[in-house]
Write a protein that holds these residues in place. Structure first.
Motif, short mmCIF file in Angstrom:
data_model
loop_
_atom_site.label_atom_id
_atom_site.label_comp_id
_atom_site.label_asym_id
_atom_site.label_seq_id
_atom_site.Cartn_x
_atom_site.Cartn_y
_atom_site.Cartn_z
N LEU A 44 0.83 -1.21 0.00
CA LEU A 44 0.00 0.00 0.00
C LEU A 44 0.86 1.26 0.00
N SER A 45 0.27 2.35 -0.50
CA SER A 45 0.94 3.65 -0.46
C SER A 45 0.33 4.43 0.70
N GLY A 67 -1.25 7.12 0.97
CA GLY A 67 -2.58 7.72 0.81
C GLY A 67 -3.72 6.72 0.77
N ASP A 68 -3.42 5.45 0.64
CA ASP A 68 -4.47 4.43 0.53
C ASP A 68 -5.29 4.35 1.82
N VAL A 69 -6.53 3.86 1.65
CA VAL A 69 -7.46 3.88 2.77
C VAL A 69 -7.73 2.44 3.22
N THR A 70 -7.68 2.19 4.53
CA THR A 70 -8.01 0.85 5.04
C THR A 70 -9.16 0.95 6.04
N SER A 129 -14.94 4.64 -1.53
CA SER A 129 -14.34 4.42 -2.85
C SER A 129 -14.98 5.29 -3.92
N ARG A 135 -12.60 8.24 -4.29
CA ARG A 135 -11.25 7.82 -3.91
C ARG A 135 -10.14 8.65 -4.55
N GLU A 136 -10.37 9.22 -5.76
CA GLU A 136 -9.38 10.09 -6.43
C GLU A 136 -7.96 9.51 -6.36
N ARG A 158 -6.80 7.15 -4.58
CA ARG A 158 -6.51 6.31 -3.41
C ARG A 158 -7.09 4.93 -3.67
N ARG A 159 -6.47 3.94 -3.07
CA ARG A 159 -7.05 2.60 -3.19
C ARG A 159 -7.69 2.25 -1.85
N VAL A 160 -8.81 1.53 -1.93
CA VAL A 160 -9.57 1.28 -0.71
C VAL A 160 -9.57 -0.22 -0.39
#
Ligand code: SF4
Ligand code: SF4
Lengths: 189, 630
Positions: B394-395, B397-400, B435, B438-439, B441-443
């Motif tokens: 993950l980076s 900015g990604d969302v968990t 999501s 998300r722009e 970002r990965r969710v």
């Protein structure tokens, strides 16, 4: 005979403080003293702090010991001894602790220093009480640390009215077979 | 008490030291309950432990863990509808899941009677909030009894059962965490002789069981009338107690707050005006006559209740209606609505109410010097390997998104995985909403296998149906670990023995999920690349990240091996170790211990020898020697 004796037991999930407090309550019962208590395990068994409250005597109502009111604080681990002692030990109380260290997250991540025996002594001194150390080698197996501490408490008379014979009765009430024999041996020597 | 099961079945009267949850099980036996269902959740799981201690062939009632609290409530309702006294138990927030069916119960005629045992959690000891479920009792017109300890939990269950059967309705027994777990000596009555099974009770020709449109009103009217009848029932009156007479001060209280009050009063200043006490066992409906008499006999009455001002609101209204001049003292601030009413808190509240009651402040603790010790995943836990591996893919900015279970603990440092938590099974849908905006970002969201069956399915169906761009990681550990390792529909076992084993993968396929991967979480490199691949693909995708709960596995292995228990513990080879602290600070198995000189050691007390850490050390300093006894 006291009509109120409060014991606060602290440890880390997995150390078996539940058995220790159950044994103390049953030992008090065997000695003919009214006793009550409560485990406060939250998210049990996940290596967080766990506590158990034991209250002996007729003037105890709630199952919970109040902060700064414990006649006896029992800790199965050194960091817990420091925090439980600071929060629960009363003026002139006794802090008995098992000398094992299971470092909390902040220590493992290097954000805080580990607790030392001098920190435990300091808590007892601040409360004008005393600290009793139970050395790590008094438990032959990590799962018997709780009985090693029970043995120290009863043999040194840290709870008024409770002696090794009451601890023996309590353990015989809770276990059987080789486990019981191994634990009873710890009460002897 | 070596044999809990036999103790609970004893024929003669006896005394035993037990926790509230265990005391309730003896009450189930004595009351003649025939069907019990539940969903595990703290503070109630020990009810099931005590039930499990009774050998199945001797158990006087049937028990099941249902898939969630709503299902458990419906199963108990159905049994009670058939004419058999029934009970259901679950934790505080479980009532939100059950609510859709629960609120209907008082509308219907329930021939067998039903007791709903709630494990509320003031203090949020093990829950995501400390909601006050007395509101639900008021909303649904259901009677509610509230004990203060194990002895009362035993007695009040029997009262609740009698009321439920007599009034053909549902009654709540509201336990709180430190009633469930409070331990004291309880005097148990002899076991009443077995009564024959009652006749089949469900008769839709005689009774309306389908509340629809205008047919709701006769049912609602009867529910309200029944509530009034319960208030007048001698059994319900018998659970309220008045202590002391003649003081101008009074306190109305209930539950554990009553015990804390008695503790606080032990410390009261000699010569101060001690209050009389009205301790309510029946909290809903409010026993109006008892309250009115108590108010009339006192100049000032403090309402001492944990959480929300439920009694206070009703008592103030009652005093107004009856034109009573009593000064009623309620909650003074937000703090009095929060947390458990432990003795110290009650003393502080009383000091604020009647400052002359005590000599000076109560003893204060010494200030804390160290951060508290949060719970954490166990040594060797498969979730740790999963979070460690997933994080690498993950980076920043990604969302968990977290869900409920042991894997919730991944939000703690150093993993910081799963940044938001609502409720059981929320993760896929919350992630879906995120999501949409998300722009780049990965969710990613997480869900345990027990929760998958409990409340996870609708969110997954929605993500498939509405095409959400989310990666769901099912953290499959083969048990309901957080609440004490109960079985669930995916384990191949139920409380009562072998059961069909529902496959998470097959369920996902059945729901139309096309993109599914599976991996054992100890294969960290593989999991990392799987997450990278999956996140590059469009739409909704699932990775089943599997590893058995190591606490359960280790315990079972140790029990089987007995004295011969051996493990290959890991140690740090000091000559190879480069002190970069990958193991202790980023993988962070709790077995790793920091030494002052920067070295790392492995705790002999903690390491279970699974070896999942070894792959994280770039220098290869984590070594496993031969098996050793432990
Ligand atoms: S109980 Fe099992 S799943 Fe939960 S943290 Fe421990 S090993 Fe992991
Ligand atoms: S082998 Fe030991 S140190 Fe390594 S992850 Fe497992 S329990 Fe932790």
């Amino acid at each position: 005979m006291t009509d109120r004796f409060d014991i606060y037991i602290a440890g880390v999930g997995g150390q078996g403080i539940g058995l220790l407090s159950e044994a103390l309550i049953r030992a008090a019962d065997a000695a003919g003293l009214p006793a009550r208590g409560c485990d406060t395990h939250g998210l049990a068994q996940r290596g967080g702090s766990v506590a158990s409250h034991v209250r002996i005597g007729s003037r105890c109502h709630s199952a919970l010991v109040s902060e700064a009111s414990a006649d006896l604080v029992v800790a199965l681990e050194i960091h817990e001894a420091v925090s439980a002692g600071r929060a629960y030990l009363k003026e002139g109380g006794t802090l008995v602790w098992f000398d094992a260290s299971w470092q909390p997250l902040a220590v493992r991540l290097g954000e805080e220093g580990p607790a030392a025996a001098s920190d435990v002594a300091e808590v007892a001194a601040l409360r004008r009480g005393r600290a009793v150390r139970v050395p790590a080698d008094s438990a032959p197996d990590p799962r018997m640390q709780n009985t090693a501490v029970l043995s120290a408490i009863c043999r040194q008379g840290l709870v008024p009215g409770l002696g090794p014979e009451h601890a023996r009765a309590a353990l015989s009430d809770l276990m059987a077979g080789p486990a019981l024999e191994a634990n009873l041996r710890l009460l002897e020597d | 008490m070596k044999d809990l099961g036999q103790t609970l079945l004893r024929e003669e009267a006896f005394s035993e030291i037990v926790i509230g949850n265990t005391a309730v099980v003896r009450a189930l036996v004595e009351a003649g309950v025939r069907s019990v269902s539940a969903y595990p959740g703290s503070p109630t799981p020990e009810i099931a432990d005590a039930i499990a201690a009774i050998p199945a062939e001797k158990r006087p009632f049937r028990f099941e863990f249902s898939t969630n609290e709503k299902v458990a409530t419906e199963v108990a309702f159905g049994s009670a509808l058939a004419g058999r006294l029934s009970a259901v138990f679950f934790k505080s927030v479980g009532l939100n899941v059950a609510a859709d069916s629960f609120v209907q119960l008082p509308l219907l005629d329930i021939p067998g009677g039903l007791v709903v045992i709630l494990g509320d959690d003031p203090g949020a000891n093990s829950s995501q909030n400390e909601q006050d479920n007395r509101h639900y009792a008021r909303m649904s017109y259901m009677p509610l009894l509230e004990p203060s300890g194990a002895r009362e939990a035993y007695g009040m269950f029997k009262t609740a059962a009698r009321l439920a059967a007599r009034h053909r309705t549902a009654v709540i027994l509201r336990l709180t965490t430190h009633v469930c777990h409070a331990k004291e000596k309880v005097d148990f009555a002899a076991r009443p002789p077995a009564v024959p099974n009652p006749a089949w009770g469900f008769d839709p020709a005689r009774e309306n069981y389908v509340p629809l449109a205008s047919s709701v009103f006769p049912l609602k009217r009867r529910a309200l009338e029944r509530l009034a009848a319960v208030e007048e029932d001698p059994d319900a009156r018998g659970v309220n107690v008045v202590e002391g007479t003649g003081s101008r001060r009074g306190v109305i209280t209930a539950g554990t707050a009553w015990l804390s009050l008695r503790d606080a009063l032990e410390e009261s200043r000699p010569g101060s005006v001690r209050p009389d006490i009205l301790k309510l066992g029946l909290v809903h409906p409010l026993p109006r006559q008892a309250v009115q008499d108590f108010l009339a006999a006192h100049e000032e009455v403090k309402i001492l209740e944990e959480l929300d001002p439920v009694l206070e609101t009703e008592i103030k209204a009652l005093a107004y209606d009856e034109g009573l001049p009593t000064r009623i003292l309620g909650k003074r601030d937000v703090e009095e609505r929060m947390g458990e009413y432990v003795p110290a808190k009650v003393r502080d509240i009383l000091t604020g109410t009647w400052p002359d009651l005590f000599d000076g402040p109560r003893p204060a603790p010494l200030p804390a010097v160290a951060a508290p010790r949060p719970p954490q995943m166990c040594p060797g836990c498969g979730h740790r390997s999963a979070f460690y591996a997933i994080k690498q893919a993950l980076s920043p900015g990604d969302v968990t998104v977290a869900d409920i279970g042991c894997h919730t603990l991944g939000y703690l440092p150093p993993y910081r995985m799963g940044g938001v938590l609502l409720s059981m099974g929320h993760s896929t849908s919350t992630a879906s909403g995120l999501s949409i905006f998300r722009e780049g970002r990965r969710v990613v969201c997480f869900l345990g296998d027990s929760t998958f069956f409990h409340a996870g399915l609708p969110g997954i169906v929605n993500a498939v149906y509405n095409g959400h761009e989310v990666l769901l990681v099912v953290m499959e550990n083969g048990t309901t670990a957080m609440t004490g390792h109960q079985d669930h529909p995916g384990t191949g076992k139920s409380f009562n023995g072998p059961a069909p084993k529902l496959s998470v993968r097959a369920a996902l396929e059945g729901l139309g999920v096309g993109n599914i991967r599976e991996v054992d979480t100890y294969r960290q490199t593989e999991l990392t690349s799987m997450v990278r691949e999956a996140l590059a693909e469009p739409g909704f995708k699932v990775i089943i990240a599997r590893h058995p709960c190591m606490l359960k596995l280790t315990r079972e292995a140790r029990r089987r091996a007995g004295a011969g228990w051996k493990v290959r513990q890991v140690r740090v080879d000091p000559d190879t170790c480069v002190k970069n602290h990958e193991c202790i600070e980023r993988f962070a198995c709790p077995s790793f211990q920091a030494r002052e000189d920067g070295a790392v050691e492995v705790s002999r007390d903690l390491c279970i020898g699974d070896g999942s850490c070894r792959q994280t050390c770039p220098a290869g300093a984590l070594v496993q020697d031969k098996e050793e006894g432990r």
